[in-house]
Motif scaffolding. Structure first.
Motif, mmCIF file in Angstrom:
data_model
loop_
_atom_site.group_PDB
_atom_site.id
_atom_site.type_symbol
_atom_site.label_atom_id
_atom_site.label_comp_id
_atom_site.label_asym_id
_atom_site.label_seq_id
_atom_site.Cartn_x
_atom_site.Cartn_y
_atom_site.Cartn_z
ATOM 1 N N ASP A 272 5.227 -12.923 -6.494
ATOM 2 C CA ASP A 272 4.783 -13.115 -7.873
ATOM 3 C C ASP A 272 3.502 -12.291 -8.093
ATOM 4 N N PRO A 273 3.563 -11.254 -8.941
ATOM 5 C CA PRO A 273 2.392 -10.377 -9.089
ATOM 6 C C PRO A 273 1.145 -11.097 -9.584
ATOM 7 N N MET B 91 -4.660 -10.688 -2.533
ATOM 8 C CA MET B 91 -4.456 -9.555 -1.629
ATOM 9 C C MET B 91 -5.694 -8.671 -1.527
ATOM 10 N N GLY B 92 -6.096 -8.384 -0.295
ATOM 11 C CA GLY B 92 -7.189 -7.457 -0.029
ATOM 12 C C GLY B 92 -8.536 -8.142 0.113
ATOM 13 N N GLY C 141 13.743 -2.650 -4.859
ATOM 14 C CA GLY C 141 12.616 -2.569 -5.782
ATOM 15 C C GLY C 141 11.504 -1.662 -5.262
ATOM 16 N N GLU C 142 10.387 -1.718 -5.945
ATOM 17 C CA GLU C 142 9.230 -0.906 -5.570
ATOM 18 C C GLU C 142 7.960 -1.595 -6.045
ATOM 19 N N TYR C 143 6.841 -1.093 -5.544
ATOM 20 C CA TYR C 143 5.553 -1.600 -6.020
ATOM 21 C C TYR C 143 4.536 -0.465 -5.999
ATOM 22 N N ARG C 144 3.531 -0.626 -6.830
ATOM 23 C CA ARG C 144 2.414 0.314 -6.896
ATOM 24 C C ARG C 144 1.236 -0.446 -7.484
ATOM 25 N N TYR C 145 0.087 -0.313 -6.819
ATOM 26 C CA TYR C 145 -1.113 -0.937 -7.357
ATOM 27 C C TYR C 145 -2.331 -0.118 -6.976
ATOM 28 N N VAL D 219 3.320 -1.636 -10.930
ATOM 29 C CA VAL D 219 4.720 -2.025 -10.731
ATOM 30 C C VAL D 219 4.749 -3.053 -9.610
ATOM 31 N N TRP D 220 5.496 -4.136 -9.808
ATOM 32 C CA TRP D 220 5.680 -5.129 -8.740
ATOM 33 C C TRP D 220 7.088 -5.694 -8.873
ATOM 34 N N ASP D 221 8.033 -5.044 -8.238
ATOM 35 C CA ASP D 221 9.446 -5.397 -8.314
ATOM 36 C C ASP D 221 9.927 -5.751 -6.909
#
Length: 181
Positions: free
Chosen positions: A46-47, A54-55, A72-76, A65-67
């Protein structure tokens, strides 16, 4: 003839084990949480929850993106005091609800250190969960870069914050009993 190898334990947090294998370019992280497996898993997919823990505590997350589903994929982007400090991305290869996530983990500022990560969510007695994570990188140099990047601080502080998120979730009413917001 038997060969004995020992892993190198990183950090001194008694609740979090971070180990580097001397023979294989891997990092293994193990942490137990006083929360049911479903909540620990939910906090990873869950984003809105991920951004809370996180971190390192000095970092905020801007999730583009949080799929978190198979394929899927993610990017932060990690920010500190409003300034971008790091960019992360990955492909989600396999998700088994409440049990397993397999993904790549990339760090734009260190492109040679892409890892393949497997996270296992193990149910323990008493409503507890053991999270086991294994990161495999291409070579020892890439792993050394990962370890030198501040990963230990991010993992330990992040999991401490995750403890707080999980405690809040455990005390929160379920959707059925929450009523309108």
């Amino acid at each position: 003839m038997t060969t004995t190898t020992t892993t190198t334990r990183i950090g001194n947090d008694p609740r979090t084990t971070i180990e580097a294998d001397p023979d294989v370019p891997t990092v293994r992280i193990v942490r137990e949480f006083d929360a049911p497996r479903e909540l620990v898993y939910r906090a990873h997919v869950d984003p809105d929850l991920v951004r809370q823990w996180m971190g390192p505590r000095s970092i905020d997350m801007a999730i583009e993106v949080w799929d978190m589903r198979t394929g899927g994929e993610y990017r932060y982007t990690a920010t500190r005091d409003g300034e971008e400090v790091a960019h992360f991305y990955g492909a989600v290869h396999r998700v088994e609800e409440n049990a397993k996530i397999v993904q790549t983990f990339g760090f734009e500022e260190m492109p040679e250190a892409v890892s393949l990560d497997t996270l296992l969510f193990r149910e323990l007695p008493g409503g507890r969960t053991r999270l086991e994570a294994l990161s495999v990188v291409y070579d020892f140099e890439s792993r050394a870069g990962m370890l030198a990047s501040g990963m230990e601080t991010g993992v330990i502080e992040g999991y401490d914050a995750l403890d707080e998120v999980l405690a809040a979730l455990a005390g929160a009413p379920t959707d059925a009993g929450a009523g309108p917001q």
